[in-house]
Each structure stands twice: as C-alpha cells, then as structure tokens.
Design a protein around this motif. Structure first.
Motif, PDB file in Angstrom:
ATOM      1  N   GLU A  61      -3.027  -5.496   1.860  1.00  0.00           N
ATOM      2  CA  GLU A  61      -2.839  -5.799   0.435  1.00  0.00           C
ATOM      3  C   GLU A  61      -3.277  -7.224   0.104  1.00  0.00           C
ATOM      4  N   ASP A  74      -9.801  -1.393   7.459  1.00  0.00           N
ATOM      5  CA  ASP A  74      -8.881  -1.103   6.353  1.00  0.00           C
ATOM      6  C   ASP A  74      -8.237  -2.404   5.905  1.00  0.00           C
ATOM      7  N   SER A 132      -9.066  -8.394   1.315  1.00  0.00           N
ATOM      8  CA  SER A 132      -7.798  -8.027   0.694  1.00  0.00           C
ATOM      9  C   SER A 132      -8.047  -6.769  -0.110  1.00  0.00           C
ATOM     10  N   ARG A 133      -6.978  -6.103  -0.479  1.00  0.00           N
ATOM     11  CA  ARG A 133      -7.106  -4.824  -1.173  1.00  0.00           C
ATOM     12  C   ARG A 133      -7.090  -5.045  -2.685  1.00  0.00           C
ATOM     13  N   THR A 177     -11.018   5.292   2.069  1.00  0.00           N
ATOM     14  CA  THR A 177     -10.969   3.925   1.601  1.00  0.00           C
ATOM     15  C   THR A 177     -11.445   3.014   2.712  1.00  0.00           C
ATOM     16  N   HIS A 232     -12.273  -3.039  -2.799  1.00  0.00           N
ATOM     17  CA  HIS A 232     -11.673  -4.085  -1.975  1.00  0.00           C
ATOM     18  C   HIS A 232     -12.378  -5.407  -2.219  1.00  0.00           C
ATOM     19  N   ASN A 272      -3.028   2.621   5.521  1.00  0.00           N
ATOM     20  CA  ASN A 272      -3.843   3.834   5.459  1.00  0.00           C
ATOM     21  C   ASN A 272      -3.840   4.615   6.768  1.00  0.00           C
ATOM     22  N   CYS A 330       0.825  -1.197   0.000  1.00  0.00           N
ATOM     23  CA  CYS A 330       0.000   0.000   0.000  1.00  0.00           C
ATOM     24  C   CYS A 330       0.860   1.247   0.000  1.00  0.00           C
TER      25      CYS A 330
END
Length: 507
Positions: free
Chosen positions: A299, A296, A266-267, A277, A322, A151, A115
C-alpha cells in the motif's frame, strides 16, 4: 482523514460542481446501500467540507466520533450545474480503513487503509516510507501502516518480509508491532519474528524472496515509456511514475550480466484477489519478451529485489494501477548480519494471549481485530540497526466469525458480493470479455465510457440471477462503428453498487 483532489473534466462548466459530498458506510456490507452524509466537520484550515471545496487542490477533512475497532469506507460524489436539480456523478474510488483503540502508549489511534487481501503491520514513524539516515529506529510515537501478504490467494501459506523503516514501537525495554486486518477475509498467522540487520558502511538492506540482502544500488542508464516518453530524469529526481493497466516501461542498464534489480513502488489502487495486479518483470530472449518475475506493490512505498537473467534491457508491464518510485540494479555487498527476536507475548484483541499456541494452531485475525506482538529487543539498539518484520500466514474465509464468507454454502458457488472483473484480454485489438458477479438477483448495467465521460456502448441493461456472468465487447459503439484506439472505462452498476475498470484498446 483523506486528501482528495477533485477536478472537473467538463471544460464548459462555469465553475466548481454545485455540490460535493463525502459518503460512508460501516462494516462489510455488500454494495453501497446505507449511504449517509458525513456529519458536519471542519478541516484543519477551518473551511467547511464537503460543501465548499477547492477543485484541483489537495485538501483534508477531520472526522470526529468514529467508533473504535470498526471498519469504515468513504467515497466522494459530486453534483453538476445541469438544469433542474442537477446530475450526480459516479462514486469515486473508495478509502477503506479500520479504527483502533490504542493499547501500547503514545498518541496512536486512527488507522490506515490496507489492501483488500492483505493484512497490515503498524510501526513507529513520522512520515511515509522513506529510509531514515543512521539506522532504522525512531522515537516518533505515531504509527505507519503497510500491507502484509499482499495479493496472496486464500489458503496459501506465505512468508513475507516487511521493512520497518523507523523500527518497531519502543516502550521502555519492549519493542512492539501490531498486525491488523481489514477486507473480506481473515488472516491466520503461524509465525512472526523481529529481525535486526547490521549494515556495513555505505550499504543498505533489501528484501527478496529468499531473505534479506545487503549491498548498494546502481541506477539505470535509461527508462522510457512505450509511447516514447523518457522517464530517466524524473525517476532520478524522486518523481513517481503513475502507472496504469497496460503501461509498459523499457529499462536499460550499463551492465548486461545477470543480477537482481530493486523495484520501489506503492499501490495506487485497492484490489480484490484474484484480480490481476502488480508489475511483471520481463527480459528479452530469443523467443521474445518473457516474464521472469512478478512484483506486488504494498500500500505504501517499499522496495523488493527480483532476479533477472539478463539485465541489459528489462521491461516492466503494469497489470494494475501502481506507482513506480524507482528501479535500480542491486550490487551485492557483505552477507547480511541478521539477529532474530521471537515474540515474548502475542495478544489477540478479542482472545487475549495466543503466543503459546501460535506455531501449533496459528492466530486468526478477522477484519477489525489485531495482534499485538512484543519482542525483547534492547531499546538501546533502536537507532543503530535496520529492522524488519518476518511473518508466515495465510488468508482464510470468514466462516465461523459471524461475518459473511466470500462464497455461499449449501450446494452453491455463488459469490456473496458484487464485483466487476478486469476484462480479458487487456489490452486488446478486436474483442474482450467482461465478467461480473452478483450475490442476489439485480438489474445490471455494464457501460463503456471514453476519457471525456461520454458513453460509447452499453453492453448489459437487464436483470440477472445470482452468480458469475460475462459479456463480450466486440469494440463496436452504440452507433455500430468501430471504437477508436485508446483508454476506456468499463462501468458496472448493480443495485446500489457501482464499480469501474480501465480498458485499453490497441490500434
């Protein structure tokens, strides 16, 4: 390597695009100025890329000769079959990663994307983030990398707990974890510990804001999208839901009492703080739906617990793109039996040993640098326990490192990057405001496109001075009519930089 999936949205296209290119740049240069076509490379199947891809099919390309300890960013671009020389598409999403020189044995090498505002931890693994059976340890010499401090705003010390699903990297009697950094900020770590968790039979360990908890999970009775789709069966079958900005899921549980719920995510989109986000967790109250927690995603696939005051009906609102792999109610078991290991040595890739001053001064890691922490955990415990990494750290500006910081000095607050902000509000009904940032004077285009790629409106087409700017879209098209409800893309072009964000228009 990457595995792009290329698809043509033009149903009248006679076949694949006329040409595909994979383009790259090195380092933290703002914008996309110094493009160069990747040197000829061959995928594992022997098919030359990017000149002969198969649209709609996942594929990969092996790229040799990358410089160690260097950040690279890759994007795809294609050219259509239009008359003349053809037209180039917009650039795809970006894959950013940092290469490493392996220093702790094994196959190592390579690196993973992380990220923009998150450091990363690398640990032994042979697959994606899935819980191995019979303890968390593993012997695979490869690496898995996942986001730390995802984040988190700059200059905000934060504690984070990261599951190491296959344990740390074991070498003789030493357990090793490496903390790396990529993006536009540095990260200062002031503490790190390796945590060993003993589990009772049938229980699992989960992270929460107040520590590690052990227990079991109870699935929801129903999960449905706001548009009516029932997702219960697909999530139960481990089929991830690809959420986008504005997506809302309603989750129902059999037990309505207060509880913790587990989100496994997961992102799917890299973000730059302070862009909004993550996923809001909401409960229904007398005053309507209220946000009670915020999640949040990291990854790669991981989970976390969040407290909800009433678990009968929970709503998940996506504030970014996401993946949701699962949601469940947490049923607490016996108290977690945690053993903490302090690092025996902490070695900085540039400064050498920094363990002695870690607590007093912290260890600062800039993009392309890493810390290698060693712990005295017995290797005999590798496969018997679950393992977690605990860190305390904060993101900081890059001043003094030779790299440009996020803000200009000398009496100015001009950002030193091109950036498109998420429109606010989003979703919206009547109008919304789109913000953007410029580090230098540049000609700017802000355009709105529908899902078929047709330009709906042009909001900006003029030169602007450095600084922050914004423009209002009143939902009017170029022809003056009111844009239909649906999903649109806002595209920002300035100099060699191009960026886009998803916008949702309510009826």
């Amino acid at each position: 390597s990457s595995s792009p999936s290329l698809r043509s949205r033009n149903e009248t296209c006679p076949g694949p695009a006329a040409r595909y290119e994979l383009r790259y740049k090195q380092g933290l240069m703002p914008g996309w100025y110094e493009f160069g076509q990747v040197p000829p490379a061959t995928s594992a199947s022997g098919m030359p890329l990017p000149n002969d891809p198969v649209p709609g099919q996942p594929q990969s390309i092996d790229i040799q000769g990358l410089t160690p300890n260097t950040q690279y960013t890759f994007r795809l671009i294609s050219k259509n079959h239009a008359s003349g020389s053809g037209n180039w598409s917009a650039l795809s999403n970006a894959l950013t990663f940092t290469t490493y020189e392996e220093e702790c044995g094994g196959s190592g090498g390579g690196g993973g994307g992380c990220c923009e505002e998150g450091a990363s931890a690398r640990q032994a693994s042979g697959s994606w983030l899935r819980r191995p059976g019979g303890g968390g340890g593993g012997s695979d010499p490869g690496f898995l990398e996942n986001t730390l401090l995802a984040n988190v705003a700059p200059d905000q010390p934060t504690r984070d707990l990261l599951r190491l699903p296959y344990g740390p990297k074991w070498s003789a009697s030493v357990a090793r974890v490496r903390l790396s950094r990529s993006g536009s900020l540095a990260t200062r770590f002031s503490r790190m510990r390796l945590l060993r968790v003993a589990l009772a039979a049938g229980q699992e360990a989960f992270t929460a804001s107040d520590g590690i908890h052990t227990g079991t999970l109870a699935p929801p009775t129903r999960v449905r999208h706001a548009d009516g789709r029932d997702l219960t069966a697909s999530l139960a079958a481990d089929s991830a839901f690809e959420g986008h900005v504005g997506d809302t899921l309603l989750v129902e549980f059999a037990d309505p009492t207060p509880a913790r719920i587990a989100l496994e995510t997961s992102r799917a989109q890299l973000v730059v703080h302070p862009s909004r986000t993550g996923i809001d967790v909401q409960c229904e109250t007398a005053a309507g739906w209220q946000t009670v927690a915020h999640h949040d995603p990291r990854e790669l696939r991981s989970d976390a617990l969040h407290e909800v005051p009433a678990a009968a009906r929970v709503r998940l609102v996506f504030r970014g793109d996401h993946r949701l792999h699962g949601i469940a109610r947490f049923e607490p078991g016996s108290a977690a039996a945690v053993t903490a290991y302090e690092p025996t040595t902490v070695t900085h890739s540039r400064l050498g040993e920094v363990g002695a001053t870690l607590a007093a001064e912290g260890a600062r890691v800039a993009p392309g640098e890493h810390l290698l922490a060693q712990f005295g955990a017995p290797v005999e415990e590798a496969t018997t326990y679950d393992w977690f990494l605990e860190v305390v750290g904060e993101h900081t500006a890059l001043s003094g490192t030779g790299a440009s910081s996020n803000r200009a000095g000398q009496g100015g607050d001009h950002p030193l990057r091109f950036a498109l902000e998420q429109n606010r509000p989003n979703p919206f009904e009547s109008d919304t405001r789109v913000g953007f940032e410029l580090p230098v004077r540049a000609r700017v285009r802000v355009e709105i496109f529908d899902l078929l790629g047709r330009r709906v409106a042009t909001l900006v087409n003029a030169s602007h001075e450095p600084g922050r700017h914004s423009v209002l879209w009143d939902r009017r098209t170029a022809g003056g009519s009111r844009a239909a409800a649906g999903v649109y893309t806002c595209r920002f072009t300035a100099g060699g930089h191009q960026e886009q964000r998803r916008m949702i228009v309510f009826p």
